[in-house]
Structure formats: structure tokens, C-alpha cells
Design a protein around this motif. Structure first.
Motif, PDB file in Angstrom:
ATOM      1  N   VAL A 118      41.347  97.432  51.470  1.00 19.04           N
ATOM      2  CA  VAL A 118      42.400  97.781  51.970  1.00 19.04           C
ATOM      3  C   VAL A 118      42.788  97.184  53.242  1.00 19.04           C
ATOM      4  O   VAL A 118      43.585  96.487  53.745  1.00 19.04           O
ATOM      5  CB  VAL A 118      42.159  99.103  52.479  1.00 19.04           C
ATOM      6  N   GLU A 119      41.163  96.271  53.827  1.00 23.16           N
ATOM      7  CA  GLU A 119      41.868  95.486  54.291  1.00 23.16           C
ATOM      8  C   GLU A 119      43.088  95.085  54.755  1.00 23.16           C
ATOM      9  O   GLU A 119      43.636  94.094  55.909  1.00 23.16           O
ATOM     10  CB  GLU A 119      41.069  94.759  54.846  1.00 23.16           C
ATOM     11  N   PRO A 120      42.927  93.684  53.336  1.00 19.34           N
ATOM     12  CA  PRO A 120      44.284  92.891  53.550  1.00 19.34           C
ATOM     13  C   PRO A 120      45.602  93.379  53.342  1.00 19.34           C
ATOM     14  O   PRO A 120      46.644  93.395  54.068  1.00 19.34           O
ATOM     15  CB  PRO A 120      44.286  92.236  52.228  1.00 19.34           C
ATOM     16  N   PHE A 121      45.960  94.724  53.495  1.00 16.69           N
ATOM     17  CA  PHE A 121      47.023  95.911  53.440  1.00 16.69           C
ATOM     18  C   PHE A 121      47.921  95.131  54.448  1.00 16.69           C
ATOM     19  O   PHE A 121      49.231  95.239  54.595  1.00 16.69           O
ATOM     20  CB  PHE A 121      46.733  97.062  53.073  1.00 16.69           C
ATOM     21  N   GLY A 122      46.774  95.501  55.613  1.00 15.06           N
ATOM     22  CA  GLY A 122      47.170  95.091  57.359  1.00 15.06           C
ATOM     23  C   GLY A 122      48.160  94.356  57.487  1.00 15.06           C
ATOM     24  O   GLY A 122      48.868  93.910  57.722  1.00 15.06           O
ATOM     25  N   GLY A 123      47.423  93.150  56.824  1.00 18.62           N
ATOM     26  CA  GLY A 123      47.807  91.702  57.121  1.00 18.62           C
ATOM     27  C   GLY A 123      49.031  91.784  56.787  1.00 18.62           C
ATOM     28  O   GLY A 123      50.013  90.781  57.070  1.00 18.62           O
ATOM     29  N   PHE A 124      49.752  91.717  55.196  1.00 14.43           N
ATOM     30  CA  PHE A 124      50.498  92.083  53.939  1.00 14.43           C
ATOM     31  C   PHE A 124      51.753  91.837  55.133  1.00 14.43           C
ATOM     32  O   PHE A 124      53.163  92.366  54.411  1.00 14.43           O
ATOM     33  CB  PHE A 124      50.095  91.952  53.224  1.00 14.43           C
ATOM     34  N   THR A 125      51.188  94.258  55.315  1.00 14.64           N
ATOM     35  CA  THR A 125      52.773  94.790  56.610  1.00 14.64           C
ATOM     36  C   THR A 125      53.979  93.918  56.829  1.00 14.64           C
ATOM     37  O   THR A 125      55.086  94.760  57.075  1.00 14.64           O
ATOM     38  CB  THR A 125      51.691  96.186  56.617  1.00 14.64           C
ATOM     39  N   GLY A 126      53.454  93.145  57.616  1.00 19.49           N
ATOM     40  CA  GLY A 126      53.862  92.593  59.162  1.00 19.49           C
ATOM     41  C   GLY A 126      55.489  91.651  57.691  1.00 19.49           C
ATOM     42  O   GLY A 126      55.948  91.935  58.585  1.00 19.49           O
ATOM     43  N   ASP A 127      54.316  91.383  57.528  1.00 16.68           N
ATOM     44  CA  ASP A 127      55.147  90.620  56.573  1.00 16.68           C
ATOM     45  C   ASP A 127      55.866  90.818  55.489  1.00 16.68           C
ATOM     46  O   ASP A 127      56.743  90.058  54.653  1.00 16.68           O
ATOM     47  CB  ASP A 127      53.866  88.881  56.254  1.00 16.68           C
TER      48      ASP A 127
END
Lengths: 153, 907
Positions: B155-164
């Protein structure tokens, strides 16, 4: 008492008299020194035996249980070995040994003993000594039997 | 949870997304102003535009506010500045804009980062919450390491994607449309060409990326399985070694890694192919401009200025477009991951959240009866292990359940413990379906212990008291910084949809202990009684005696142990038993300890190489030299070597004495023999080198006169050794000081175990039963000094390791029963809880447990599924299962007389 002196003492015991002194030194080294007060048991009749004791100092009674209570059947003093039968075969103690004075002894464990005996030369000497002892005991027993029969007759 | 990640993000961060979008829009203003400014600076003050005449000034910051229909409503004429002043002013504005832009960027990035992290926290929490709510049968199928790798890594990449997630497409889309529009304005047909190419790009590339996404999905699944495999190897390591299957595992791992490699390599190939096509398409458009536009220009249908303007305008299109496509790629990527994770976390029949509601106050209410109504239970394969079982247990009963054939009893007990859910019928507690009851009721009214217990990483005490931690029973009042911290924690927890229960609050519910007299020591008494009942007390005492603790933290206990040390000593002397122990005395040689121990007169920190770091330090040799010990100890070593060579030299290499008697191998004896040989051939006065010195010192340090009996320790030498102690400890260099702690009869030695601290000496090894005698005396002193509970307390701090693996299997099973016994419940269900124990101990413990629970005032029922059927005689009522249904049910006596099955089972 130092290791050297213990070796000298062991040599005075018939079983070990002809064993190579080097081996006796190993046996002495592998054994541990134990101290007892007066009136302490070295071992008890009926217990499983796993070691013999060489008395370096002091004395102890050999006692046997009988319907009338404990009967003293012998005594051991310095330079004597007790409980040695268990070194060669499994079995329970046939008597109790209890100290009468403070005792200093060398405790020879069956385990250590058998490992020193790995050497065939040593085995031969020790078994010969045991056989001689057995021979003496049997003839003693025979004499006793004859004596008993005469008494009965 | 939503099916689409974008929708999920939108639902939870809608307001923040709109806000950040507004901020981004606002940040565009200074951004474009900063673009225009350099041109103004160059054209104006530097090249002199507008300053043609001497002393000319320009109005600075003049502006007019004009509104439609109303006309000019405000006018500012500006400040007149000359050329140099204007340069300064404009440069200043430039610097200001740089700072403003930087701050905007900083703010936007942190905001987006925080948004992402919060969402990540939310999603992880939700996943763990789901694990807690899975039906029990579902969890048996999933692999723990795989689930944890999903929650942690996938789920780690979800965090990075959220902002964008929304800002990026809005921004880039805007830019791309603006660029396209600009081209259109220059020339409609060339604009159409560009638009067509964009359409192709936007249409084709994502299609090509489908394969990429599919590969990504495979990569994720294989990596997850791989994580599962690795954890399996760790957990099953003893089985692997026992059966010599390590190479089979290597083959398996290698195969999996090969598969992962293949997928990853495929992924690279596709990735760069797509990149190539993408680049090609974006370069194709200028080609078309040059060729078609050039042709049109040559034909005279298009003028050169227009063509150049179009080509210039096109420069701004590929950048945003490429990023937009990248964004879409990222979106699809996380979407696939999201679906993957969600798939694993969507279980049928999840436990409803209401069942888990936090209930702080334990209702002081009893529940009875516990009943099974027509219950049918299936095992994992779908076979019916219990069918149509109806049985009813009242409080106060003691019931043994035994199985003749099948495992119906076990299954029923599992259903009572909520470990298995009936497929038909129901378990009821006071006529309510157990599964509808909140766990705060059922989990307190029923204490269940099965054979497969789990322990959490922590101390023994944590695990024993685990069953009492239902809800915070107190609130902590924080002040100052802690209060701010706690407020922040709660705020953040709520922002991410997490629970905001305080882990630092008191979670132990002291009112629900099995021994309850309303006293403060109820908990302690319950704990001690439970440990006694399962015969774990002596184990814990042993753990305590072998453990070390920090006297700085437990100052009082340390002082009391030192006190006990002295008390033990005087008791021994009163009883005339002083000869059993040779105590450590600062000014006396300890004849039961080795030369090294006597010299060091302290404890060395446990750890590999610590001893060597002392033996190798120059400091140590300096001390020996100045104490005039180096030579005597060397000579002693040589004499020992001679003796050992004499005794062991002729033994075969594999003789067991090498292990038993001395810590030397046959090879080392040979080395010593050679060393001695070398010494004898050496002329007088040649000093031994460092290695030789070390080899001999090693022997003399281990020498104990009473054991070796070589007659090498003279009174003078022992006196010297005692004197060297001060010398050694006085100027101990820093790197050694941390490793050694000197003995002090009046101080607790932190590096030594509790036992060593109490005894503070060496047992006389000549006295056959010294250990037992001392133990008896010490135990008396301990009780006299009231240290029993404190010592157990130290033992309870023992760290039991992951899954309790530092305890033995038997200890774990006892612990498992004990933690039920501490709790106050109406029903105690033990499901073959003690299988690893031998019959005699089982008998004693079952009896202890029944007696203990019956002694308490709450009159509970005890339901015990026995693996050892003969223990049934300890219970009043016996239920016999045969092939999944109840064959007999009655008192022990009646069954003994009437039931054929029971008689054969118990006989």
C-alpha cells in the motif's frame, strides 16, 4: 593432597597397581575430590551406583540392612576403595557406607573410568585385578559355607 | 471500501484536494510574474528602454483597478525612480518572487506529503481493522507474512500517489490544453495535426501499458508469495535442518527468484519499448510540422512567421503531455495494486464493527447458561466434525468432555471460544447468539484456552496479564509538552480515521481478576495463585535467578538483594555451613575460583570477544608486569602445559575427555607440546614473544588449584594476585571499563545474575551436596527477607521472544492456562490445553485448576476437553462425543456404571 600423591595412592590399590602411571594420572585428574563430615553417607544400600570412592583420609563403616536393623559388616580407611563393583557393571549398591570421621575421598565416576579404560592395556590389568579379587572372595565364601555346614552338622 | 482508489482518495480527502488545487492555482500568479520579470529588467534598466534621456524616471508600481461597467475605481500613479533605482527595485521584486515561489512550492509539497501520509495511515489502519474482523476460518487460509507484506509494502505507493491524484491532472491537463489552444490560434490545420497526434498518443500508450500493468500485478503477487516463503523458512528452520531439506528450499527459492526475475526483465523490456514509442510519437509531430508546414510555406499557403510561431508553441506541449501520461500510468498502477490488496481483504461474513465496540466498564453481571443449540460445525475441508449438537452448561458445573471417535468435542469447545463458527445452529450465552454478542461481553464471560496458543513478543508478565486488557480503565492527564503531543496524536488519529485510544493509559482491568477481595493486591494474588496452579512458579524463579537487571532502575530491590547476601552469609555461619561457599573478599584469594577470576575480581559483560579484548590489550600486560606477575604466571602456564601434555598427550584425538575435562582440543595439546619443546631448546634469557605469552597465560588464568591439584599456586603468588586487583581496576581504560564490573560486597553487580549476586562467592565443589544445602538455606532467607514476590517479579520480566519461543513447549502450555486463570469469567473452557505434559503432571494441574477456580466466590463453570480421558474422574459431569455427536452425558458415577463407551475410554 596433590595430584601426584593421589597417583601414588591409587597405585597402592590392587586394581590399579599394574596400570601405567600416566593413565592413573589421567584417572586421578578426571576424578574429583570430595569432603564429608563424620556421619554422612557416601552412598545408600539400594541406590543406583555410578561411582567408586578412594578414601584418602578418614574412615567409614560398611553397613548392611537386615531384619534386625543395620549391621556393620566392615570398615574402610585411608588407601581403600569402596563401591568399585559398579565401575564395571550396572547394579545397585549392596551396602551403605557411612563415615565415622571426617573423610577426604577421591570420587571416581563410572563414566570417567570407562573412558580411561578405552585403552586395552589398562582394561587387561584392571580386569585381572578384579578376577583375583573375585577369586579371593569366592574361596572365602566357600570356606564360610563349609564352616556353616559344619556348624549345622 | 471503494472499488476505485481514485474514488477512495476523493471520498476521504475531497476538501483538502480542492484546497490544494486552489493553492496551486494561486501559486501560478507569482510563477508567471517571475517569468516575465527578467525580460523587463533587461529591456528596461539594463538596455535603457524608457530611460533614453538623462535623469529620466519611470513610474514604479503604477496600477489601475478597473471594473467592467464601473470604469476605473482606483488609480495609483507609482513612485518615480531613475534607471539605477529601477534596476534595484526590479531585482528586489525578482528576489521576492523567487522566495514566494519557493515558499509556495514548499507549502504545496508538504501539504501533499501530509495528505498522502494520512491516507496511507488510514488505509493501513483499515486493513488491520479488517484483519481483526475476519471470520476465523478465513484467517486459516491466509499466510501471515503475505498479509503483513501487503499492509506494509504494497500500500506504500498509495501515499505517494494521493498528493498528485487530482492536482497533477488538473495542472498538466490545463497546461496541455493551453498549449494546444495556442497552436490552434496560430494555425488551425497545424493545430489539428498536433491534436490528432496527441489523440493517438493518449489512445495508444495507455493501451500498450496494459501489458505493463499486468506484469506489475504478477510481480506484486510473486513478490508477496516470496515474502511468505522467506518467513516460512524462518519459522520452519528446525524442520528443515532435521530432515535435511535445506537444498530443496534453496531450489524452491531459486525457482521463485527466477520467476520474479523473468517478470521484472519483461517489465523492463516493455517499459522501454513504450517509452520509445511515446518519444517517437512526440517527435513525429515536429516532423509533420517541418515537412507539411514547410511544403505549405514553399507553396506560399503559409507564411514563415506563422510556422515558426507554431513550432515554438509546440515546445510547451510534450512536457505536460508526457507527465500526464506518466500520471495515468501511476494511476493504473496503484489502482491495480489497490484491487489486489482489496481482493485479499474482502472476506465474506466479516465480524460487524459493533461486536468490537470499546466497552470500558465491565458490567458486574454474570451470564449463564452457555448452550449449544443444534450446532453443526465443519472443518476446513467442509467435513462435518460436529452435527446437531445440543448441550447446556450452567454456572458452577465442572464438565469433562471427551471424544471417543472424531473431534466433535474439540470443535464444540472452539465454537465456545469463538474460534470456529457453527455452519448451522447457534451457541448461546444467556439465550443470545454468541456471535451477536459484543466481544466485550463474550470475551469476558468466557475464558478460552486452546492447544494452539499464541504469545506476543514481550515479557512473561505482559502475556500473563494480556487477558485483562480490554479497554483503558483510566485516562492519563498529560501536562506541558506531553499534553501537546497527546493532542497532536489524537488530532492526527482522527484525521486519518484511526482509533484514538491511548496506549499509555492503564489498560489492565484490575476489577476482573479471579481472586477478588476488593484489595489492592488482588491482581498479584491472582497471578501468583495461577502460576502455582499450573506449576510454573519454580520455572519463573529459575528465570529470575539467571537474569540480570539494572540496579539503577530497581534501586530498592538491588539494595535488598545486597542485604540478603549478607543475611545469607550470617545464616550460613550461624548454622555452621560457612564451608559450603567461598565468598568473594576484596583482600583474599578465592580458592574455588580460577587465577583469572581472582585477578579480575569482577564480572565480564557477556558477549563474544569481550575476554579477548582484555587479553589483547597492552594495558593488561602492563599491569601484570608492574605487579611482577607476568613471569610467575608464564611459568605457571608452562608447568600446567607440561602436566596436561603428560596427561592428555597420549590420548587419541577424539577422546571424550578433551570436551569434558579441559577446554583444549588434541591439536592444541600438540601445539603446547611444541611450545614446550621450543622453550627447552632456547638459550637462557630469551624472552617469550607475545603469542607464546598469551598461550601460557591462557592456561594459568583457567587454573583452579583445588580442581587441577598440580600444586602450582603458592601463598606468595596468590597474595600478589590479590594485590594486583587494585592495580588492574584503578586505571582501566575506557574501552575496557564498560566490559568489566568489579566485585564489591556492598554493592549490586549489574553484570552478574541475580543468583551470583545473592551467593557472591563460589560453591565449594568438594562438598557433594553443597548446591542443595545452599538452596534450602537461601530459600529460607529469601522468605524471611520477604523477597519471594520481588524475585518472581524479576522472573516475570523475562522476555519470552517472538511467539514465546524462548520458553519451552510445556512452559508455553502452562502459561496459556495460567493467563485464563487470572481472569474472572463465568465459563472457563480448556480445549486440550495441556497435551505436551506427562500424565502425572496433567493430573496435578487439572486438579489444581479445578480447586483454584472452585475456591473463588464467583462460582464459575469449568468445561475441559480432555486428551487424557482418565482425568474425567476429577469432574462432576462428563459429556462423551462419538463421531461428532453426543453419545453420553451424565455424572461420572452413572456413566461409569452404565455407559459402555465411557467404560472402555476411561479404563
Amino acid at each position: 593432597m596433590l595430584l601426584k600423591e593421589e597417583v601414588q595412592l591409587l597405585r597402592r590399590i590392587p586394581y590399579f597397581a599394574k596400570v601405567d602411571p600416566c593413565r592413573l594420572k589421567l584417572l586421578a585428574f578426571a576424578s574429583s575430590r570430595v569432603s564429608y563430615d563424620a556421619d554422612q553417607e557416601l552412598f545408600h544400600q539400594g541406590d543406583a551406583g555410578d561411582c567408586a570412592y578412594v578414601l584418602l583420609d578418614g574412615s567409614a563403616d560398611i553397613l548392611m540392612e537386615s531384619p534386625e536393623g543395620e549391621v556393620k559388616i566392615g570398615e574402610v580407611k585411608g588407601d581403600c576403595i569402596v563401591g568399585e563393583v559398579c565401575l564395571l557393571c550396572d547394579g545397585v549398591r549392596t551396602a551403605t557406607v557411612r563415615t565415622t570421621t571426617p573423610v577426604e575421598a577421591l570420587k571416581i565416576c563410572k563414566d570417567a573410568f570407562s573412558k580411561v579404560l578405552i585403552d586395552p592395556g589398562v582394561t587387561r590389568e584392571v580386569t585381572r585385578a578384579f578376577a583375583e579379587q573375585l577369586h579371593r572372595t569366592t574361596s572365602e565364601l566357600d570356606r564360610t559355607r563349609v564352616g556353616q555346614r559344619q556348624l549345622v552338622n | 471500501m471503494e472499488k476505485s482508489l481514485l474514488r477512495y482518495i476523493w471520498r476521504h480527502t475531497r476538501r483538502q484536494q480542492l484546497f490544494i488545487l486552489a493553492i496551486v492555482a494561486a501559486s501560478m500568479v507569482p510563477y508567471f510574474l517571475a517569468f516575465d520579470l527578467p525580460k523587463q529588467i533587461i529591456n528596461g534598466p539594463i538596455q535603457g528602454g524608457g530611460f533614453e534621456s538623462e535623469g529620466a524616471t519611470q513610474a514604479y508600481m503604477d496600477f489601475t483597478v478597473t471594473l467592467p461597467w464601473l470604469g476605473t475605481i482606483f488609480q495609483f500613479d507609482g513612485i518615480p525612480l531613475d534607471r539605477l533605482e529601477t534596476l534595484g527595485a526590479l531585482s528586489g521584486v525578482f528576489l521576492l518572487l523567487v522566495i514566494i515561489n519557493g515558499l509556495f512550492k514548499y507549502y504545496i509539497n508538504t501539504y501533499k506529503g501530509r495528505l498522502g501520509e494520512r491516507l496511507l495511515r488510514r488505509i493501513r489502519y483499515q486493513l488491520v481493522d479488517r484483519i481483526l474482523r475476519f471470520p476465523p476460518s478465513y484467517l486459516k487460509k491466509v499466510h501471515a507474512a503475505e498479509v503483513s507484506s501487503m499492509v506494509k509494502d504494497e500500500v506504500e505507493p498509495f501515499g505517494g500517489f494521493t498528493g498528485d491524484a487530482f492536482v497533477q491532472p488538473a495542472m498538466l491537463g490545463g497546461q496541455a490544453i493551453a498549449a494546444l489552444f495556442f497552436i490552434m490560434v496560430q494555425n488551425f490545420w497545424l493545430g489539428m495535426i498536433a491534436a490528432t497526434m496527441v489523440a493517438i498518443q493518449v489512445g495508444i500508450i495507455p493501451k500498450m501499458r496494459h501489458r505493463l500493468i499486468e506484469l506489475g500485478r504478477q510481480r506484486q503477487v510473486t513478490a508477496r508469495h516470496f515474502a511468505g516463503k522467506v518467513s516460512e523458512i524462518v519459522e520452519g528452520i528446525s524442520t528443515i535442518h532435521a530432515f535435511d531439506t535445506s537444498n530443496y528450499e534453496r531450489a524452491d527459492v531459486s525457482h521463485r527468484l527466477g520467476h520474479i526475475y523473468k517478470i521484472r526483465y519483461d517489465l523492463y523490456q516493455w517499459k522501454f519499448l513504450v517509452k520509445f514509442v511515446n518519444n517517437f510519437l512526440s517527435q513525429l509531430t515536429p516532423f509533420l510540422f517541418y515537412s507539411i508546414g514547410g511544403y505549405l510555406t514553399l507553396r506560399g499557403n503559409l507564411d514563415v512567421g506563422q510556422l515558426i510561431a507554431v513550432i515554438n508553441a509546440y515546445k510547451d506541449l510534450p512536457g505536460p503531455l508526457k507527465e500526464l501520461i506518466d500520471w495515468d500510468q501511476a494511476r493504473q498502477d496503484v489502482q491495480v495494486k489497490y484491487e489486489q490488496v482489496l481482493e485479499e481483504f474482502e472476506a465474506p461474513m466479516m465480524i460487524p464493527p459493533a461486536v468490537h465496540t470499546l466497552a470500558a466498564k465491565s458490567e458486574d453481571k454474570s451470564f449463564s447458561p452457555l448452550a449449544a443449540v443444534n450446532v453443526t460445525i465443519e472443518d476446513q475441508s467442509g467435513a462435518r466434525v460436529a452435527e446437531g449438537v445440543s448441550v447446556r452448561f450452567e454456572r458452577g458445573e465442572t464438565v469433562a468432555i471427551i471424544d471417543n471417535a472424531g473431534s466433535g468435542a474439540e470443535a464444540l469447545a472452539e465454537a465456545f471460544g469463538r474460534v470456529a463458527w457453527p455452519v448451522a445452529g447457534k451457541i448461546t450465552l444467556q439465550d443470545t447468539d454468541l456471535l451477536d454478542l459484543p466481544e466485550s461481553v463474550s470475551g469476558r464471560a468466557i475464558s478460552y484456552s486452546g492447544a494452539d496458543s499464541y504469545f506476543f513478543h514481550g515479557t512473561l508478565k505482559d502475556n500473563l496479564l494480556y487477558g485483562l486488557k480490554h479497554a483503558p480503565t483510566s485516562t492519563v492527564t498529560y501536562s506541558g509538552r506531553d499534553a501537546t503531543q497527546r493532542r497532536w496524536e489524537m488530532h492526527e488519529a482522527r484525521m486519518a480515521g484511526n482509533a484514538d485510544f491511548d496506549i499509555h493509559a492503564e489498560w489492565l482491568d484490575r476489577s476482573t481478576t479471579s481472586v477478588r477481595n476488593g484489595q489492592k493486591d488482588d491482581l498479584k494474588n491472582s497471578l501468583l495463585a495461577a502460576l502455582d496452579a499450573v506449576q510454573l512458579t519454580s520455572d519463573i524463579m529459575d528465570l529470575a535467578l539467571h537474569s540480570t537487571f539494572d540496579p539503577e532502575v530497581h534501586t530498592e530491590l538491588a539494595a535488598r538483594i545486597v542485604d540478603m547476601r549478607h543475611a545469607l552469609r550470617s545464616t550460613l555461619s550461624v548454622k555452621g555451613l560457612s564451608h559450603l561457599v567461598v565468598f568473594f573478599e576484596p583482600d583474599r584469594y578465592n580458592i574455588e575460583a580460577s587465577v583469572g577470576e581472582n585477578l579480575l575480581f569482577g564480572t565480564m559483560r557477556q558477549g563474544a570477544g569481550n575476554e579477548n579484548s582484555l587479553l589483547d590489550s597492552d594495558y593488561f600486560y602492563d599491569v601484570l608486569r608492574s605487579a611482577a606477575l607476568l613471569e610467575p604466571l608464564f611459568d605457571m602456564g608452562a608447568a600446567i602445559a607440561e602436566n596436561l601434555v603428560d596427561i592428555f598427550g597420549s590420548l587419541p584425538e577424539d577422546h571424550p575427555f578433551f570436551q569434558q575435562m579441559i577446554t583444549l582440543s588434541a591439536d592444541e595439546i600438540d601445539v603446547y607440546e611444541q611450545l614446550l619443546q621450543r622453550f627447552s631448546e632456547r638459550p637462557e634469557g630469551v624472552r617469550p614473544n607475545r603469542d607464546e605469552l598469551r598461550a601460557m597465560l591462557r592456561l594459568s588464568f583457567n587454573y583452579v588449584e583445588l580442581r587441577y591439584r598440580f600444586g602450582l599456586l603458592t601463598p606468595e603468588l596468590s597474595e600478589k594476585i590479590v594485590k594486583a586487583r587494585d592495580l588492574l581496576h584503578d586505571k582501566l581504560p575506557a574501552h575496557l571499563a564498560g566490559l568489566i564490573e568489579r566485585y564489591d560486597p556492598h554493592r549490586y553487580i549489574a553484570l552478574a545474575s541475580l543468583r551470583e549476586n545473592i551467593l557472591f562467592g563460589k560453591l565449594s565443589h568438594r562438598i557433594a551436596d553443597a548446591g542443595e544445602q545452599i538452596r534450602a538455606v537461601a530459600s529460607g532467607v529469601m522468605h524471611e527477607k520477604d523477597l519471594y514476590a520481588s524475585f518472581l517479579g524479576v522472573g516475570l520480566e523475562f522476555d519470552i521472544g517472538a511467539g514465546g519461543r524462548r520458553l519451552t513447549l510445556v512452559q508455553r502450555q502452562k502459561l496459556n492456562v495460567a493467563r485464563s486463570l487470572i481472569r474472572r469469567s463465568d465459563f472457563y473452557v480448556f480445549n486440550r490445553a495441556l497435551p505436551g505434559l506427562d500424565r502425572r503432571v496433567q493430573n496435578e494441574i487439572v486438579k489444581n485448576v479445578v480447586d483454584f477456580l472452585k475456591e473463588q466466590d464467583h462460582d464459575p463453570a469449568i468445561i475441559w476437553v480432555l486428551s487424557n480421558t482418565s482425568l474425567a474422574r476429577l469432574f462432576k459431569r462428563v459429556v462423551v462425543f462419538d463421531r461428532g455427536s453426543i453419545a453420553d452425558d451424565g455424572t461420572f458415577e452413572t456413566l461409569e456404571q452404565e455407559s459402555g463407551i465411557f467404560k472402555t475410554l476411561v479404563a
